[in-house]
Design a protein around this motif. Structure first.
Motif, short mmCIF file in Angstrom:
data_model
loop_
_atom_site.label_atom_id
_atom_site.label_comp_id
_atom_site.label_asym_id
_atom_site.label_seq_id
_atom_site.Cartn_x
_atom_site.Cartn_y
_atom_site.Cartn_z
N ILE A 190 1.91 1.27 -9.95
CA ILE A 190 2.44 0.92 -8.64
C ILE A 190 3.94 0.66 -8.67
O ILE A 190 4.63 0.76 -7.65
CB ILE A 190 1.69 -0.31 -8.08
N ASN A 197 8.81 -4.71 -6.89
CA ASN A 197 8.36 -4.23 -5.59
C ASN A 197 7.49 -3.01 -5.86
O ASN A 197 7.55 -2.41 -6.93
CB ASN A 197 9.56 -3.86 -4.70
N PRO A 198 6.66 -2.60 -4.88
CA PRO A 198 5.77 -1.45 -5.10
C PRO A 198 6.51 -0.12 -5.04
O PRO A 198 6.32 0.69 -4.14
CB PRO A 198 4.74 -1.61 -3.97
N LEU A 201 4.39 3.13 -4.71
CA LEU A 201 3.19 3.04 -3.87
C LEU A 201 2.95 4.32 -3.08
O LEU A 201 1.80 4.75 -2.91
CB LEU A 201 3.31 1.85 -2.93
N GLU A 205 -0.52 6.38 -2.09
CA GLU A 205 -0.96 6.26 -0.70
C GLU A 205 -1.00 7.60 0.02
O GLU A 205 -1.88 7.84 0.85
CB GLU A 205 -0.09 5.27 0.07
N PHE A 236 2.91 -8.91 -5.48
CA PHE A 236 2.61 -8.05 -4.33
C PHE A 236 1.33 -7.23 -4.53
O PHE A 236 0.89 -6.54 -3.61
CB PHE A 236 3.77 -7.09 -4.05
N THR A 240 -1.15 -5.81 -1.39
CA THR A 240 -1.12 -4.36 -1.27
C THR A 240 -2.54 -3.80 -1.31
O THR A 240 -2.92 -2.94 -0.52
CB THR A 240 -0.27 -3.73 -2.38
N ARG A 243 -4.48 -4.41 1.94
CA ARG A 243 -4.16 -3.45 3.00
C ARG A 243 -4.75 -2.08 2.70
O ARG A 243 -5.35 -1.45 3.59
CB ARG A 243 -2.64 -3.34 3.17
N LEU A 244 -4.58 -1.58 1.49
CA LEU A 244 -5.06 -0.24 1.16
C LEU A 244 -6.58 -0.13 1.30
O LEU A 244 -7.10 0.86 1.82
CB LEU A 244 -4.64 0.13 -0.26
#
Length: 340
Positions: A190, A197-198, A201, A205, A236, A240, A243-244
């Motif tokens: 990630i 931070n991602p 991502l 995604e 994070f 994350t 949400r995913l």
């Protein structure tokens, strides 16, 4: 890959938890039959370890790259990170896996679920290669992966460009996976070792969004031990995943070893309530893996380290995570859709 030394503290904790003991049977959703030199303890050693550890089923794959023993190195490295020599894509790894599985009697063979991994994820010819392999052995292969994309320092050692889970070559493979009803196990970090931070991502995604008919298993939930060495813990990661998992019903999470600590269990070895809540909200989307590479001593011990987390889940959910969820993500028909 699982480190050379298991977390002894976690293992001892798992064995010492008081209270009513649950009897878990396991599926290992992430196991490599060979190591980075394409060597293995062999199928009989694997079967013995499975029987000893209460493991009914395993996802079995090769290693898609081979580590080079460089001319300038007097001693052969033991692991891909053992020296600075490169690695190269190695398709024969699937031949080794197929041969090992085919030698088994039918009753034992049912316990093994081979995944194809020996291809270059940067090559737009790879989907044609995978199709040939599927046609050579109709019904043998039950998934694709582990696909190495963003993979710590290994990425820099592999000859060629950096593989990405959202490149055109992989998109062609996802279309093939949908055609054959095959899940795809992806290793796609990630973030990098330094970015908090991602960063990467989008690379995982985009396939989730663009290929809704493919069941994606995200190896280690995008984490890695190398990332943890530099960043300790990714704050994070949990939000994350929340949400995913809510947005993409085709996403499944492999909780193999780098997720156990520091996420599922806290610094005191106690289950993290937020992760328990996430698994309870999505009880069919998580699975366990050892991520061993060709060596099978203590295989059952690796999976038993999850007992404190499993014991904190409702019992029906715990059994799904320990065994059933992996089996449910496999092709829905005997063999595969294109071979019917």
């Amino acid at each position: 890959m699982f480190p050379f030394r298991t977390s002894l503290a976690a293992l001892l904790l798992a064995l010492a938890i008081p209270g009513e003991a649950r009897d878990y049977r396991y599926s290992d959703a992430h196991l490599h039959y060979v190591d980075f030199f394409q060597e293995s303890d062999g199928m009989q050693a694997l079967l013995q370890a499975m029987d000893k550890g209460g493991i009914d089923h395993v996802m079995i794959s090769g290693i898609p790259v081979a580590k080079k023993w460089h001319e300038d190195e007097p001693k052969r490295p033991r692991y891909y990170a053992g020296d600075d020599a490169g690695a190269y894509w190695y398709s024969a790894t699937d031949v080794l896996v197929a041969a090992a599985v085919k030698q088994l009697p039918d009753q034992q063979r049912k316990r093994f679920h081979p995944f194809l991994s020996g291809f270059n994820p940067n090559d737009k010819n790879s989907d044609a290669h995978i199709r040939r392999m599927l046609e050579l052995d109709p019904g043998l292969w039950q998934g694709i992966g582990e696909v190495f994309t963003r993979h710590d320092d290994l990425t820099a050692l592999i000859d060629g460009d950096t593989p990405r889970a959202n490149n055109e070559a992989m998109s062609r493979i996802y279309h093939l996976a949908a055609e054959y009803d095959l899940p795809v196990l992806l290793h796609s970090n990630i973030t990098s070792k330094r970015e908090r931070n991602p960063l990467f991502l989008q690379e995982i995604e985009e396939p989730l969004r663009n290929h809704p008919h493919v069941r994606f298993i995200w190896a280690h939930a995008g984490s890695s031990m190398e990332i943890h060495r530099h960043q300790t813990k990714l704050d994070f990661l949990l939000p994350t995943l929340e949400r995913l998992l809510a947005d993409y019903p085709n996403l499944y999470i492999d909780l193999s070893w780098s997720v156990l600590e520091p996420y599922l269990l806290d610094a005191d070895g106690k289950p993290d309530r937020r992760w328990l809540a996430l698994v309870e909200r999505h009880p069919e989307r998580f699975m366990l893996g050892s991520d061993v590479v060709g060596r099978f001593d203590g295989l059952g011990d690796y999976l038993s380290t999850y007992r404190p987390f499993l014991d904190a889940l409702p019992e029906p959910v715990a059994h799904k995570v320990a065994r059933d969820n992996f089996l449910a993500v496999l092709p829905r028909k005997p063999g595969n859709a294109a071979a019917q």
